[in-house]
Enzyme design. Structure first.
Site, PDB file in Angstrom:
ATOM      1  N   GLY A  32       0.749  -1.241   0.000  1.00  0.00           N
ATOM      2  CA  GLY A  32       0.000   0.000   0.000  1.00  0.00           C
ATOM      3  C   GLY A  32       0.781   1.294   0.000  1.00  0.00           C
ATOM      4  N   PRO A  36       4.411  -5.194  -0.895  1.00  0.00           N
ATOM      5  CA  PRO A  36       4.345  -4.031  -1.780  1.00  0.00           C
ATOM      6  C   PRO A  36       4.159  -4.442  -3.240  1.00  0.00           C
ATOM      7  CG  PRO A  36       6.624  -4.451  -1.166  1.00  0.00           C
ATOM      8  CD  PRO A  36       5.783  -5.456  -0.427  1.00  0.00           C
ATOM      9  N   ARG A  90       2.705  -1.650  -5.933  1.00  0.00           N
ATOM     10  CA  ARG A  90       2.865  -0.396  -6.672  1.00  0.00           C
ATOM     11  C   ARG A  90       4.245   0.228  -6.491  1.00  0.00           C
ATOM     12  NH1 ARG A  90      -1.638   2.871  -7.886  1.00  0.00           N
ATOM     13  NH2 ARG A  90      -2.805   1.713  -6.312  1.00  0.00           N
ATOM     14  N   ARG A 141      -6.403   3.158 -15.564  1.00  0.00           N
ATOM     15  CA  ARG A 141      -6.385   3.912 -14.293  1.00  0.00           C
ATOM     16  C   ARG A 141      -7.041   5.292 -14.383  1.00  0.00           C
ATOM     17  NH1 ARG A 141      -2.525   5.386 -11.871  1.00  0.00           N
ATOM     18  NH2 ARG A 141      -3.263   4.974  -9.769  1.00  0.00           N
ATOM     19  N   TYR A 160     -10.030   5.320 -11.844  1.00  0.00           N
ATOM     20  CA  TYR A 160      -9.761   5.985 -10.562  1.00  0.00           C
ATOM     21  C   TYR A 160      -9.603   7.497 -10.711  1.00  0.00           C
ATOM     22  CZ  TYR A 160      -8.005   1.200  -9.669  1.00  0.00           C
ATOM     23  OH  TYR A 160      -7.844  -0.153  -9.586  1.00  0.00           O
ATOM     24  N   CYS A 215     -14.608   3.896 -28.169  1.00  0.00           N
ATOM     25  CA  CYS A 215     -15.895   4.584 -28.280  1.00  0.00           C
ATOM     26  C   CYS A 215     -16.545   4.760 -26.918  1.00  0.00           C
ATOM     27  CB  CYS A 215     -16.804   3.802 -29.208  1.00  0.00           C
ATOM     28  SG  CYS A 215     -15.995   3.506 -30.779  1.00  0.00           S
ATOM     29  N   GLU A 216     -15.919   5.530 -26.044  1.00  0.00           N
ATOM     30  CA  GLU A 216     -16.439   5.869 -24.719  1.00  0.00           C
ATOM     31  C   GLU A 216     -15.872   7.242 -24.377  1.00  0.00           C
ATOM     32  OE1 GLU A 216     -17.670   3.648 -22.020  1.00  0.00           O
ATOM     33  OE2 GLU A 216     -17.409   1.693 -22.985  1.00  0.00           O
TER      34      GLU A 216
HETATM   35  C1  LIG Z   1      -3.334  -4.997  -3.706  1.00  0.00           C
HETATM   36  C2  LIG Z   1      -2.739  -5.644  -2.524  1.00  0.00           C
HETATM   37  C3  LIG Z   1      -1.402  -5.408  -2.185  1.00  0.00           C
HETATM   38  C4  LIG Z   1      -0.505  -4.454  -2.938  1.00  0.00           C
HETATM   39  O1  LIG Z   1      -0.886  -3.132  -2.811  1.00  0.00           O
HETATM   40  P1  LIG Z   1       0.071  -1.965  -3.407  1.00  0.00           P
HETATM   41  O2  LIG Z   1      -0.689  -0.745  -3.156  1.00  0.00           O
HETATM   42  O3  LIG Z   1       0.267  -2.252  -4.842  1.00  0.00           O
HETATM   43  O4  LIG Z   1       1.346  -2.018  -2.641  1.00  0.00           O
HETATM   44  C5  LIG Z   1      -0.888  -6.089  -1.106  1.00  0.00           C
HETATM   45  N1  LIG Z   1      -1.633  -6.950  -0.388  1.00  0.00           N
HETATM   46  C6  LIG Z   1      -2.926  -7.206  -0.683  1.00  0.00           C
HETATM   47  C7  LIG Z   1      -3.689  -8.161   0.144  1.00  0.00           C
HETATM   48  C8  LIG Z   1      -3.523  -6.557  -1.752  1.00  0.00           C
HETATM   49  O5  LIG Z   1      -4.806  -6.794  -2.036  1.00  0.00           O
END
Ligand SMILES: *Cc1c(COP(=O)(O)O)cnc(C)c1O
Length: 421
Positions: free
Chosen positions: A239, A276, A278, A314, A318, A346-347
């Site tokens: 995250g 991790p 992202r 994305r 989002y 086409c959106e």
């Molecule tokens: C999506 C997810 C992650 C990775 O999240 P990032 O934001 O990409 O680091 C880690 N653990 C679980 C359980 C997830 O669903």
């Protein structure tokens, strides 16, 4: 920091000029930098040292086998959320003992698959799942190592679609109910409790929600130990956010995050796992695209690209921002133009950016979307019958196509017309 830089007026991935890749594979394509992936993995493992730890890459962020092999070779574990991801990790050469199985809706077939071929732990998210896993493991004459994913009721302060740690989110079990469910887990046959799991969301740009969640996990660890459970592992989820623009946002560094982990749970004698995605893959990848047309609209200019929402969803999903840069370095005195950057689908949602100042661009010019390595290629589809976008991995002066663009024939050959038509 990444390895996408201008050299002699041309955007390069490490030592490779992007127009050279475009000439070989065509556009659009995803391009990853091996050196950037390695660097990001290393930042995490350095941040957690000397605690015993395993960095489990979140496969869902970028799941190409070549990427998994690269990270696996560095010692990474993998966090998977489906049988398909599990098989990818195994096919990339990652041992079952390094694969954590997460996900809110694991099926019995997925449980059997992982128990047959080896798994580090299941992060169990509900009581029905707990009971099913007990049955499956018992029937197989084996024991499933488990943690329970607790929902700490912490607002990650991130986009609504990627917040997962509030009590109204579908993920995990309410932390207040954890002691009771751990007691049930200890009673059920075929399960072995090894720790606690938490994951509160994605693209967090502030450490405070992590701190709140990890303090709750530390308290729960003490309580569960007092109840007689073995808590030897803490899976702290993924995250950590990344900068999507060069300018304002400055998310915390992995080193700050590591210090926070040491401060909140470092004294518990647990092995630490993090997941991790992202932060490892996001800024290690770009999407390269060509300008099809520059179209003059009513008081606005559209930059129509050959990539679309099916290649990078994305922005549509989002409202995400991606920096868009020309592959040919603009002259310092170039006067920016303002474009709505769109794809051919086409959106109206197929819009990457509105009113974006960019240097003057013309038909055939190449542009790159930065920070597209995570939740980019993995979320691509063939909507509008646009063949799946290819992926390229750069290593120094070399590049390799790690997923080829399907031909139109291959794309059509996947459909079957029944004989009665
Ligand atoms: C999506 C997810 C992650 C990775 O999240 P990032 O934001 O990409 O680091 C880690 N653990 C679980 C359980 C997830 O669903």
């Amino acid at each position: 920091m990444d390895h996408f830089i201008y050299r002699d007026g041309i955007l390069h991935a490490e030592g490779v000029a992007l127009p050279d890749i475009a000439a070989t594979v065509g556009t659009p394509f995803y391009c990853y930098s091996a050196a950037t992936l390695r660097r990001h993995y290393q930042l995490f493992t350095d941040a957690l040292s000397p605690l015993p730890h395993l960095v489990c890459f979140a496969v869902k962020s970028c799941s190409n086998l070549a990427i998994l092999r690269l990270l696996g070779d560095l010692g990474a574990g993998m966090d998977v959320v489906s049988g398909g991801e599990y098989l990818r990790a195994r096919a990339a050469g990652v041992a079952g003992e390094k694969i954590v199985f997460s996900g809110v809706g694991k099926t019995r077939a997925e449980m059997r698959l992982a128990l047959t071929d080896g798994v580090r732990q299941f992060n169990v998210e509900s009581e029905p799942e707990l009971r099913a896993l007990s049955e499956v493991a018992t029937a197989m004459g084996t024991t499933a190592p488990i943690t329970l994913r607790v929902n700490p009721d912490v607002d990650a302060g991130t986009h609504d679609k990627i917040a997962t740690g509030r009590k109204e989110d579908k993920f995990g079990i309410p932390i207040a109910r954890a002691p009771g469910i751990y007691a049930e887990a200890a009673r059920l046959p075929g399960l072995s409790v090894v720790g606690i799991d938490v994951h509160i969301g994605s693209q967090l740009t502030d450490l405070a929600p992590f701190e709140a969640a990890y303090r709750k996990v530390a308290d729960l660890t003490r309580q569960l130990r007092a109840d007689g459970h073995t808590i030897s592992r803490l899976d702290l989820g993924g995250g950590l956010g990344i900068p999507y623009t060069r300018s304002n946002e400055v998310p915390p560094l992995p080193s700050d995050y590591g210090a926070l982990i040491k401060r909140t749970v470092g004294d518990l004698g647990c092995e630490i796992e993090i997941e991790p995605g992202r932060l490892i893959s996001g800024n290690a990848g770009i999407l390269v695209s060509s300008v099809i047309w520059v179209k003059e609209g009513e008081g606005r200019k559209f930059l129509i690209l050959d990539s679309a929402m099916n290649d990078l969803i994305r922005p549509a999903m989002y409202g995400a921002w991606h920096d868009i840069v020309p592959v040919g370095e603009p002259a310092p005195e170039a006067i920016p133009d303002v474009f709505d950057v769109v794809g051919p689908v086409c959106e109206s949602g197929d819009t990457f950016a509105r009113g974006r100042p960019l240097p003057p661009l013309a038909e055939g010019d190449l542009v790159a979307f930065r920070s597209a390595g995570a939740y980019g290629a993995v979320m691509a589809s063939e909507y509008n019958s646009r063949p799946l976008v290819p992926e390229v991995l750069v290593h120094g002066d070399h590049f390799a196509v790690i997923r080829a663009r399907p031909t139109f024939d291959e794309m059509l050959a996947r459909d079957t017309i029944p004989e009665w038509l």
